[in-house]
Design a protein around this motif. Structure first.
Motif, PDB file in Angstrom:
ATOM      1  N   LYS A   5      11.125   5.874 -12.561  1.00 15.45           N
ATOM      2  CA  LYS A   5      11.303   4.474 -12.199  1.00 15.45           C
ATOM      3  C   LYS A   5      10.528   4.159 -10.930  1.00 15.45           C
ATOM      4  N   VAL A   6       9.753   3.093 -10.967  1.00 16.68           N
ATOM      5  CA  VAL A   6       9.069   2.577  -9.784  1.00 16.68           C
ATOM      6  C   VAL A   6       9.708   1.230  -9.482  1.00 16.68           C
ATOM      7  N   GLU A   7      10.258   1.085  -8.278  1.00 17.79           N
ATOM      8  CA  GLU A   7      10.987  -0.135  -7.938  1.00 17.79           C
ATOM      9  C   GLU A   7      10.450  -0.745  -6.648  1.00 17.79           C
ATOM     10  N   GLN A   8      10.037  -1.991  -6.733  1.00 21.43           N
ATOM     11  CA  GLN A   8       9.588  -2.781  -5.576  1.00 21.43           C
ATOM     12  C   GLN A   8       8.564  -2.022  -4.729  1.00 21.43           C
ATOM     13  N   LEU A   9       7.550  -1.501  -5.392  1.00 19.94           N
ATOM     14  CA  LEU A   9       6.499  -0.756  -4.706  1.00 19.94           C
ATOM     15  C   LEU A   9       5.551  -1.703  -3.980  1.00 19.94           C
ATOM     16  N   HIS A  10       5.440  -1.486  -2.681  1.00 21.71           N
ATOM     17  CA  HIS A  10       4.463  -2.194  -1.851  1.00 21.71           C
ATOM     18  C   HIS A  10       3.518  -1.148  -1.256  1.00 21.71           C
ATOM     19  N   VAL A  11       2.218  -1.419  -1.318  1.00 19.56           N
ATOM     20  CA  VAL A  11       1.224  -0.544  -0.693  1.00 19.56           C
ATOM     21  C   VAL A  11       0.328  -1.428   0.165  1.00 19.56           C
ATOM     22  N   PHE A  12       0.040  -0.962   1.389  1.00 21.12           N
ATOM     23  CA  PHE A  12      -0.778  -1.780   2.281  1.00 21.12           C
ATOM     24  C   PHE A  12      -1.635  -0.910   3.195  1.00 21.12           C
ATOM     25  N   ASP A  13      -2.717  -1.515   3.677  1.00 21.87           N
ATOM     26  CA  ASP A  13      -3.641  -0.863   4.600  1.00 21.87           C
ATOM     27  C   ASP A  13      -3.149  -1.121   6.019  1.00 21.87           C
ATOM     28  N   CYS A  14      -2.833  -0.043   6.745  1.00 18.23           N
ATOM     29  CA  CYS A  14      -2.280  -0.183   8.103  1.00 18.23           C
ATOM     30  C   CYS A  14      -3.259  -0.825   9.074  1.00 18.23           C
ATOM     31  N   GLU A  15      -4.542  -0.542   8.915  1.00 21.87           N
ATOM     32  CA  GLU A  15      -5.534  -1.054   9.863  1.00 21.87           C
ATOM     33  C   GLU A  15      -5.723  -2.561   9.729  1.00 21.87           C
ATOM     34  N   THR A  16      -5.793  -3.036   8.507  1.00 21.14           N
ATOM     35  CA  THR A  16      -6.041  -4.461   8.277  1.00 21.14           C
ATOM     36  C   THR A  16      -4.759  -5.225   7.956  1.00 21.14           C
ATOM     37  N   ASN A  17      -3.687  -4.453   7.689  1.00 18.03           N
ATOM     38  CA  ASN A  17      -2.403  -5.034   7.256  1.00 18.03           C
ATOM     39  C   ASN A  17      -2.547  -5.776   5.924  1.00 18.03           C
ATOM     40  N   LYS A  18      -3.590  -5.419   5.178  1.00 18.08           N
ATOM     41  CA  LYS A  18      -3.857  -6.066   3.895  1.00 18.08           C
ATOM     42  C   LYS A  18      -3.005  -5.432   2.801  1.00 18.08           C
ATOM     43  N   ILE A  20      -2.044  -4.165  -0.849  1.00 13.95           N
ATOM     44  CA  ILE A  20      -2.840  -3.658  -1.969  1.00 13.95           C
ATOM     45  C   ILE A  20      -2.043  -3.739  -3.271  1.00 13.95           C
ATOM     46  N   ILE A  21      -0.774  -3.348  -3.203  1.00  8.52           N
ATOM     47  CA  ILE A  21       0.145  -3.474  -4.342  1.00  8.52           C
ATOM     48  C   ILE A  21       1.305  -4.365  -3.911  1.00  8.52           C
ATOM     49  N   HIS A  22       1.644  -5.336  -4.747  1.00  4.64           N
ATOM     50  CA  HIS A  22       2.670  -6.319  -4.406  1.00  4.64           C
ATOM     51  C   HIS A  22       3.922  -6.144  -5.261  1.00  4.64           C
ATOM     52  N   ASN A  23       4.944  -5.549  -4.712  1.00  2.47           N
ATOM     53  CA  ASN A  23       6.272  -5.577  -5.326  1.00  2.47           C
ATOM     54  C   ASN A  23       6.260  -5.184  -6.806  1.00  2.47           C
ATOM     55  N   SER A  24       5.654  -4.048  -7.115  1.00  2.00           N
ATOM     56  CA  SER A  24       5.569  -3.599  -8.508  1.00  2.00           C
ATOM     57  C   SER A  24       6.815  -2.816  -8.914  1.00  2.00           C
ATOM     58  N   SER A  25       7.291  -3.087 -10.114  1.00  2.00           N
ATOM     59  CA  SER A  25       8.424  -2.347 -10.669  1.00  2.00           C
ATOM     60  C   SER A  25       8.168  -2.098 -12.151  1.00  2.00           C
ATOM     61  N   MET A  46      -4.161   3.103  -7.374  1.00  2.00           N
ATOM     62  CA  MET A  46      -3.347   3.091  -6.164  1.00  2.00           C
ATOM     63  C   MET A  46      -1.860   3.227  -6.517  1.00  2.00           C
ATOM     64  N   THR A  47      -1.458   2.633  -7.621  1.00  2.00           N
ATOM     65  CA  THR A  47      -0.074   2.770  -8.080  1.00  2.00           C
ATOM     66  C   THR A  47       0.254   4.223  -8.358  1.00  2.00           C
ATOM     67  N   CYS A  48      -0.657   4.917  -9.028  1.00  2.00           N
ATOM     68  CA  CYS A  48      -0.388   6.304  -9.393  1.00  2.00           C
ATOM     69  C   CYS A  48      -0.508   7.253  -8.201  1.00  2.00           C
ATOM     70  N   LYS A  49      -1.377   6.939  -7.263  1.00  2.00           N
ATOM     71  CA  LYS A  49      -1.420   7.724  -6.031  1.00  2.00           C
ATOM     72  C   LYS A  49      -0.111   7.567  -5.261  1.00  2.00           C
ATOM     73  N   SER A  50       0.508   6.403  -5.379  1.00  2.00           N
ATOM     74  CA  SER A  50       1.810   6.178  -4.733  1.00  2.00           C
ATOM     75  C   SER A  50       2.876   7.054  -5.362  1.00  2.00           C
ATOM     76  N   ILE A  51       2.852   7.167  -6.683  1.00  2.00           N
ATOM     77  CA  ILE A  51       3.821   8.019  -7.382  1.00  2.00           C
ATOM     78  C   ILE A  51       3.650   9.470  -6.949  1.00  2.00           C
ATOM     79  N   MET A  52       2.403   9.915  -6.835  1.00  3.79           N
ATOM     80  CA  MET A  52       2.109  11.298  -6.451  1.00  3.79           C
ATOM     81  C   MET A  52       2.188  11.511  -4.936  1.00  3.79           C
TER      82      MET A  52
END
Length: 271
Positions: A5-18, A20-25, A46-52
């Motif tokens: 289960k992937v719930e409310q996944l957010h991914v962002f770039d710390c340097e730019t605060n941009k 990358i992934i918005h609230n994926s479930s 990027m979603t799958c790198k988050s899982i791993m």
């Protein structure tokens, strides 16, 4: 039954605060193949790198990722390493990046198996040879002694699949596994992924922009655009009755390319 289960996944770039992934479930059930589709930069890899949990420095994530009910985001890096390979296995887009270029590929195979299996070296050697034969790789000893640059992209992809056969993971993530391959090698890799799924019953996340391959493999399809999930559903429904304009665009583009190609060579269209 839900395995991942992937719930409310957010991914962002710390340097730019941009973001990358918005609230994926989403979830992957036992024995199911879920395909992530979309253009380059849509957020699939990027979603799958988050899982791993394999992000580069400066990329952060939040949300919940549960494997068999266990929260992966709360594990230490050491605990996560024990999950990678045995429970979560990834076949990468570029086979060369999966192997240490300074070592023969056999060293990578043996060290990975040592971490997860209580086998003697003799047992490993035999099991590796058997797994290689299953993915149409002959002369296992010769291959194990070669460095990654001495092998083709297709051979490296098959080696990763052979390793997955040996590890028997709960979830296999295949990240654009055919992008850098010729047509014959693409067919071989897809065939081996299909065989692996049929023989072991594992669950799979398949990342691709090739909708023809997705139609052959996937039970469920998730369409991503600019880091958002814009559509999801059973593969047949998504392809026959797309609900989002972007999904319809992807499908129509694929069909147009097929029609153009068939006009050039003559023959029927198989989109």
């Amino acid at each position: 039954m839900s395995l991942l289960k992937v719930e409310q996944l957010h991914v962002f770039d710390c340097e730019t605060n941009k973001p990358i992934i918005h609230n994926s479930s989403f979830q992957v059930n036992e024995g199911e193949c879920v395909a992530l589709v979309g253009e380059s930069g849509s957020g699939k890899s990027m979603t799958c790198k988050s899982i791993m949990r394999l992000h580069k420095k400066g990329i952060k994530q939040s949300g919940h990722i549960l494997l068999k009910g266990e929260e992966l985001c709360e594990l230490s890096e050491r605990q996560m390493r024990s999950k990678r390979g045995k429970e979560l296995c990834m076949v990468m887009q570029n086979g060369m990046s999966a192997f240490n270029p300074s070592n023969p590929v056999g060293k990578h195979l043996v060290s990975t198996l040592k971490q997860h299996k209580d086998w003697s070296y003799g047992q490993m050697e035999k099991k590796i040879a058997d797994a290689m034969k299953r993915v149409r790789l002959q002369n296992s000893i010769d291959i194990m002694n070669k460095y990654p640059h001495q092998l083709s992209g297709g051979m490296l992809q098959r080696l990763m699949i052979a390793l997955a056969l040996l590890l028997e993971p709960d979830v296999l993530i295949a990240d654009e596994p055919t992008t850098a391959l010729d047509t014959i090698s693409q067919f071989d890799v897809i065939e081996q992924l299909m065989n692996l799924r049929e023989n072991t019953g594992l669950s799979m996340i398949f990342i691709s922009h090739d909708l023809g391959i997705v139609k052959k493999l996937a039970d469920q399809v998730i369409v991503m655009k600019d880091g958002y999930i814009v559509e999801r559903g059973a593969a047949q429904n998504v392809f026959l009755k797309p609900q989002h304009a972007y999904t319809e665009y992807l499908i129509s583009t694929k069909r147009t390319l097929c029609e153009h190609f068939q006009k050039m060579i003559g023959g029927a269209v198989h989109a």
